[in-house]
Motif scaffolding. Structure first.
Motif, mmCIF file in Angstrom:
data_model
loop_
_atom_site.group_PDB
_atom_site.id
_atom_site.type_symbol
_atom_site.label_atom_id
_atom_site.label_comp_id
_atom_site.label_asym_id
_atom_site.label_seq_id
_atom_site.Cartn_x
_atom_site.Cartn_y
_atom_site.Cartn_z
ATOM 1 N N ASP A 46 -7.992 3.337 2.302
ATOM 2 C CA ASP A 46 -6.861 3.901 3.032
ATOM 3 C C ASP A 46 -7.364 4.985 3.973
ATOM 4 O O ASP A 46 -7.083 6.171 3.793
ATOM 5 N N SER A 49 -5.378 7.982 5.207
ATOM 6 C CA SER A 49 -5.187 9.169 4.371
ATOM 7 C C SER A 49 -6.224 10.240 4.667
ATOM 8 O O SER A 49 -6.076 11.380 4.228
ATOM 9 N N ARG A 337 1.489 2.481 9.874
ATOM 10 C CA ARG A 337 0.342 2.962 9.092
ATOM 11 C C ARG A 337 -0.639 1.831 8.796
ATOM 12 O O ARG A 337 -1.857 2.011 8.879
ATOM 13 N N ASN A 341 -4.573 1.573 9.577
ATOM 14 C CA ASN A 341 -5.561 1.370 8.512
ATOM 15 C C ASN A 341 -6.486 0.207 8.814
ATOM 16 O O ASN A 341 -7.691 0.280 8.553
#
Length: 835
Positions: A46, A49, A337, A341
């Motif tokens: 991820d 993040s 998102r 990613n």
């Protein structure tokens, strides 16, 4: 040195605005110890993040922390009243929020671009019986409020790829997400808000430059359609843009507006459905104000869907309906998102003995590489075409050096679309775009620096160009237009080509219609590199005569080398790039000019009255710019030892400017003097001194991702030579780093053997490259990697040492990075001499 603020210091933990653990806040500064344990080969599942969107959002970093897809047209985010963040947002809590607008750029200079069609929520417009539609303070100065603060004093804002949120001091919570051409806002009003209201600001862009605004309110649905014309932020043009906004209650039927009207200045007019240009003028503020029913007696959440278009309000509505048909905020957030990613995950880093800060700095920098240019395909009002259309080239002068070479490594498909869009602009306007914003041409900063961008793509992907829908012949014709044809206004596109072709430099004393008599030396140096890019493409297309012609012109940088100029503060530094007159004699510009050491304090920005020959950097810095033939610079500057001494002088006397692109390659130039260990140390010292994960962690503007890509390369232990098949090599900040290329379907992994972490101040450590192997075989050089390594995939293994006196290895001449004058790139006959 970085500026600091008292409220940046001693940042500690805080309560998260979002429940997601990966959401970053402006005060979120890691101080974690390096990771330990055997985790170097475990992929980061991820990478979003690890992105901190607040890096560089104050102190002139101008970074954009709002929401966009990779290269998305819509960039929705908060605007504040700082006046110093050209991406709208400023993390300094002393500044107030003024609205949430749909379009921004990242890291630009000039005037504040875009920041259009702000939405603003009112919980109340007065108290009790005085809470009335007619007294709502709609204008931008009256409505602004501070943000709520966290315990550490930082604003209660949060962001991650695909999501931005803020708690305002009025107890309204704002959340944002986006698709390609549509923004989705979610406003949660407190229970005390009996009539939640929303302003749609039609006229306030970043410059307050509107003209010809229109706005219409549908009284039955609340739909607001609007358009206005605004000024370009770095040039003489204008652009017109439109929006279409719809409203929906969350968990309840919002119904038709309870109250509505347009406003002029600070005067809402209840029941008015239209505001037109005859009601306003250049300085007036015009927009819509809508009030809605409360959701029972508790909190009320209302979503705003804002479609955008440069074509019409109808197309803005169509974009909104197609991209976000169901107002599903969480689905849009998750999809955005996920797209980030996938893209970021093509580059993986090992984490053993690496701090969280370093990982965060890397992925945040990689993220900012993919904000601009913006994909406006289908939104070009200037001509009809089936080709992609990209905008926000702001400017190629900033980005050609590192942004596109980084895209080459992991994002060739988007790169190809950008190149197609650039070619299509040339086909309709005559020359490649250089600086462009919101469909308007903007001022050129140097050469025709679209040339090395096209050269970068073709040198890396010539064999795949047709499969990527790039026409090689059209690409070459676009390059020739820049190289050969002088436009009527070479301030906005192309080059001052005629004098360049006749003299081989731009003379200081030439007054010619079509542009400003400025930047003669720096443009000469860039024209030479631009022609090198043309030569590289000509070679691949088997146009041998053209390749030799443009390679010879690429050597014209020597025409502005004055061997007799001496640095005023060090008489051992002899020879400098200088202005030259039409008769061949040299003028003089103080070598300290445009630097922190300039006794006149000049900055050499874009002024028509600047006759000194250089743009945004000193003669001392520009004397190091000839990426196509650095070996010639080594020769001109007295050989390797004197070349190294000059580089040391540049750093030790603060001529190196971390805020500006002409300095970017200087830390890596020791490679050309067979001293790559010094490059490694200088580049690491630059990162240590000037870059961090703090909100003031950029020393200057991000420049549309130019600084982001620059930092990403330094952390990867690489530095590109644009429009070539070489990457200069140092050591990565990670035990391993890998690049997946979807066109080649290959992964190239660089492993740093003996990696023991990164010295905190960038000095010393086991970071110097002693030996290189590629797939187990000795590499021909310890100083650079050939593009073949990334085409074919496999493993590059670096053996690291703590000895800074490493060399390029092998045959010292062949192991040095290529240069034209030493036979590199195969462009010139072996007996050719350069002017």
């Amino acid at each position: 040195m970085l500026r600091s603020f008292p409220w940046l210091l001693a940042v500690v933990g805080f309560a998260a605005l979002s429940t997601s653990s990966h959401v970053r806040h402006p005060g979120h500064i890691h101080r974690a110890a390096p990771h330990s344990g055997k985790r170097a080969d475990v992929p980061i599942p991820d990478p979003a993040s690890r992105v901190n969107l607040f890096i560089g959002t104050t102190s002139s970093g101008h970074a954009f922390p709002g929401v966009t897809l990779p290269h998305g047209m819509v960039k929705v985010g908060m605007d504040t009243d700082s006046g110093d963040n050209h991406a709208g947002y400023d993390a300094n809590p002393n500044f107030s929020a003024t609205g949430f607008s749909q379009l921004h750029d990242d890291g630009t200079g000039g005037s504040v671009p875009l920041s259009v069609f702000k939405v603003w929520p009112f919980a109340n417009c007065g108290s009790g019986a005085n809470d009335r539609f007619e007294v709502c303070p709609c204008d931008i100065s009256s409505r602004k409020v501070k943000r709520a603060l966290l315990a550490d004093g930082s604003p209660d804002d949060a962001a991650e790829p695909g999501y931005f949120a803020s708690n305002l001091s009025t107890n309204i919570r704002v959340e944002l997400t986006a698709t390609k051409r549509t923004a989705l806002h979610r406003y949660t009003f407190p229970s005390s808000s009996v009539t939640p209201r929303l302003v749609i600001d039609v006229t306030n862009d970043g410059q307050q430059s509107n003209s010809l605004p229109i706005v219409h309110i549908d009284p039955d649905t609340g739909r607001v359609t609007a358009g206005s014309t605004f000024a370009a932020s770095f040039g003489p043009g204008q652009y017109r843009v439109y929006t279409c906004m719809d409203f929906k209650g969350v968990g309840f039927d919002l119904g038709k507006p309870k109250e509505f009207g347009t406003y002029l200045g600070n005067s809402p007019i209840r029941g008015f459905t239209d505001g037109l240009q005859e009601y306003t003028n250049y300085r007036s503020e015009l927009g819509a104000l809508l009030g809605f029913n409360q959701d029972g007696g508790g909190e009320t959440t209302i979503m705003v869907r804002a479609g955008m278009s440069f074509i019409s309000t109808d197309q803005a509505c169509q974009n909104a309906e197609e991209e976000i048909p169901s107002f599903d905020f969480e689905a849009v957030r998750a999809a955005t998102r996920a797209e980030w990613n996938e893209l970021l995950g093509r580059v993986q880093v090992g984490t053993e003995n690496v701090s969280d800060d370093t990982i965060e700095l890397f992925y945040s920098s990689l993220y900012r590489t993919h904000i601009s240019p913006a994909d406006y395909t289908g939104e070009n009002p200037l001509w009809n075409s089936t080709e992609p259309y990209y905008d926000s080239f702001y400017c190629n002068w900033d980005t050609f050096r590192t942004l596109y070479p980084l895209m080459s490594l992991h994002d060739p498909e988007n790169f190809a679309r950008i190149v197609r869009g650039m070619i299509n602009i040339q086909q309709h306007e005559g020359w490649l775009p250089e600086c462009r914003g919101a469909t308007a041409k903007q001022w050129i900063q140097g050469g025709s620096d679209g040339d090395p961008i096209l050269g970068e793509f073709f040198v890396k992907y010539a064999a795949h160009a047709v499969a990527l829908n790039v026409d090689p012949e059209a690409l070459y014709k676009a390059l020739l237009a820049d190289a050969e044809d002088q436009p009527p206004n070479w301030n906005l596109q192309g080059r001052q080509a005629n004098i360049w072709k006749s003299l081989g430099y731009v003379p200081q004393d030439l007054i010619e219609p079509g542009g400003a008599n400025t930047k003669q030396v720096s443009r000469t140096l860039e024209y030479a590199f631009n022609d090198f890019a043309v030569a590289q493409v000509a070679k691949l297309l088997n146009r041998t005569a053209d390749a030799e012609k443009y390679a010879t012109r690429a050597g014209n940088f020597v025409n502005v080398w004055d061997p007799d100029t001496v640095s005023p503060d060090n008489d051992t530094i002899v020879g400098m790039m200088q202005p030259r007159l039409q008769n061949g004699t040299f003028g003089f510009t103080d070598p300290r000019h445009c630097s922190v050491n300039d006794p006149t304090g000049a900055n050499c920005f874009l002024f028509n009255t600047n006759p000194d020959g250089f743009y945004e950097a000193s003669p001392i810095v520009y004397s190091q710019f000839a990426p196509q033939d650095t070996a010639k610079l080594v020769e001109l500057q007295g050989g390797p030892d004197k070349f190294i001494a000059r580089l040391d002088y540049i750093f030790d006397h603060n001529y190196f400017d971390s805020t500006d692109e002409p300095s970017q390659q200087i830390p890596f130039m020791y490679h050309y003097a067979n001293a790559p260990g010094r490059s490694t140390q200088r580049s690491r010292q630059v990162i240590s001194e000037f870059y961090s994960t703090a909100i003031n962690g950029l020393p200057g503007n991000d420049d549309s991702g130019a600084m982001g890509s620059y930092v990403a390369f330094y952390l990867a232990g690489l530095y590109p030579v644009p429009a070539t098949r070489q990457y200069l090599l140092a050591s990565p900040y990670f035990p391993s780093i890998s690049f997946f290329n979807p066109v080649f379907n290959t992964t190239t992994t660089i492993i740093a053997t003996n990696f023991a972490g990164n010295p905190a101040n960038g000095t010393g450590g086991t970071v110097f490259v002693q030996n290189v192997t590629v797939n187990g075989q000795p590499a021909p050089s310890n100083c650079f990697l050939e593009w073949d390594v990334f085409e074919e995939g496999g493993t590059v293994e670096l053996t690291l040492t703590d000895d800074i006196n490493v060399t390029c290895g092998g045959n010292s001449t062949d192991a040095l990075p290529p240069s034209l004058s030493t036979g590199g790139f195969g462009l010139l006959p072996s007996n050719s001499s350069q002017a």
